[in-house]
Design an enzyme around this catalytic site. Structure first.
Site, PDB file in Angstrom:
ATOM      1  N   PRO A  16      42.331  34.669  45.788  1.00 60.58           N
ATOM      2  CA  PRO A  16      43.095  35.855  46.174  1.00 60.58           C
ATOM      3  C   PRO A  16      43.840  35.609  47.482  1.00 60.58           C
ATOM      4  CG  PRO A  16      40.762  36.173  46.603  1.00 60.58           C
ATOM      5  CD  PRO A  16      40.894  34.862  45.896  1.00 60.58           C
ATOM      6  N   MET A  17      45.105  36.013  47.512  1.00 60.76           N
ATOM      7  CA  MET A  17      45.915  35.838  48.714  1.00 60.76           C
ATOM      8  C   MET A  17      46.720  37.111  48.947  1.00 60.76           C
ATOM      9  SD  MET A  17      47.245  31.938  48.153  1.00 60.76           S
ATOM     10  CE  MET A  17      47.512  32.112  46.393  1.00 60.76           C
ATOM     11  N   ALA A  18      46.471  37.765  50.077  1.00 63.01           N
ATOM     12  CA  ALA A  18      47.153  39.024  50.399  1.00 63.01           C
ATOM     13  C   ALA A  18      48.662  38.840  50.391  1.00 63.01           C
ATOM     14  CB  ALA A  18      46.684  39.550  51.758  1.00 63.01           C
ATOM     15  N   GLN A  70      39.511  41.946  43.504  1.00 64.16           N
ATOM     16  CA  GLN A  70      38.827  41.824  44.789  1.00 64.16           C
ATOM     17  C   GLN A  70      39.065  43.081  45.622  1.00 64.16           C
ATOM     18  OE1 GLN A  70      39.895  39.321  48.394  1.00 64.16           O
ATOM     19  NE2 GLN A  70      38.237  38.121  47.514  1.00 64.16           N
ATOM     20  N   CYS A 101      36.606  38.260  55.160  1.00 68.68           N
ATOM     21  CA  CYS A 101      37.986  38.104  55.612  1.00 68.68           C
ATOM     22  C   CYS A 101      38.063  38.242  57.140  1.00 68.68           C
ATOM     23  CB  CYS A 101      38.883  39.144  54.952  1.00 68.68           C
ATOM     24  SG  CYS A 101      40.610  38.962  55.410  1.00 68.68           S
TER      25      CYS A 101
END
Length: 113
Positions: A16-18, A70, A101
């Site tokens: 997952p990558m914002a 997520q 995070c």
């Protein structure tokens, strides 16, 4: 590889990558061999407040499996509600609860590491 009872058919997984892992990006990665995809970091509070923009982050591409959603947060009741909302809305195979995070906007709210 398995995550619980979910079989991952490839050694490649999309983290997952914002701001990056929207449905279009996840689909492209799956077409290029990712055997597992995950939404970007989604705020449990935003899901509990039924924020429309946040729900757009939950969109999946047709046939996106195995897939994870997520979420992050710090309020246990809101996290439980958000988890239920996310899983019902998406039909994802896995719920990923982010607890590490280090981003300032996450940590400053007590939601991360």
């Amino acid at each position: 590889m398995n995550i619980g009872t979910v079989a991952i058919p490839s050694k490649l997984a999309l983290a997952p990558m914002a701001g990056v892992t929207d449905a279009a990006f996840r689909r492209l990665c799956a077409e290029l061999g990712a055997g597992y995809t995950c939404t970007e970091l989604i705020s449990s509070k935003a899901l509990c407040y039924r924020d429309k923009k946040t729900f757009s982050l939950l969109r999946q591409f047709p046939g996106e499996h195995p897939a994870a959603v997520q979420i992050f947060g710090s309020d246990p009741a809101c996290m439980a509600e958000a988890a239920q909302i996310a899983m019902e809305y998406t039909g994802a195979d896995i719920l990923d609860i982010n607890m590490g995070c280090p981003m300032g906007k996450i940590v400053n709210n007590g939601d991360g590491a």
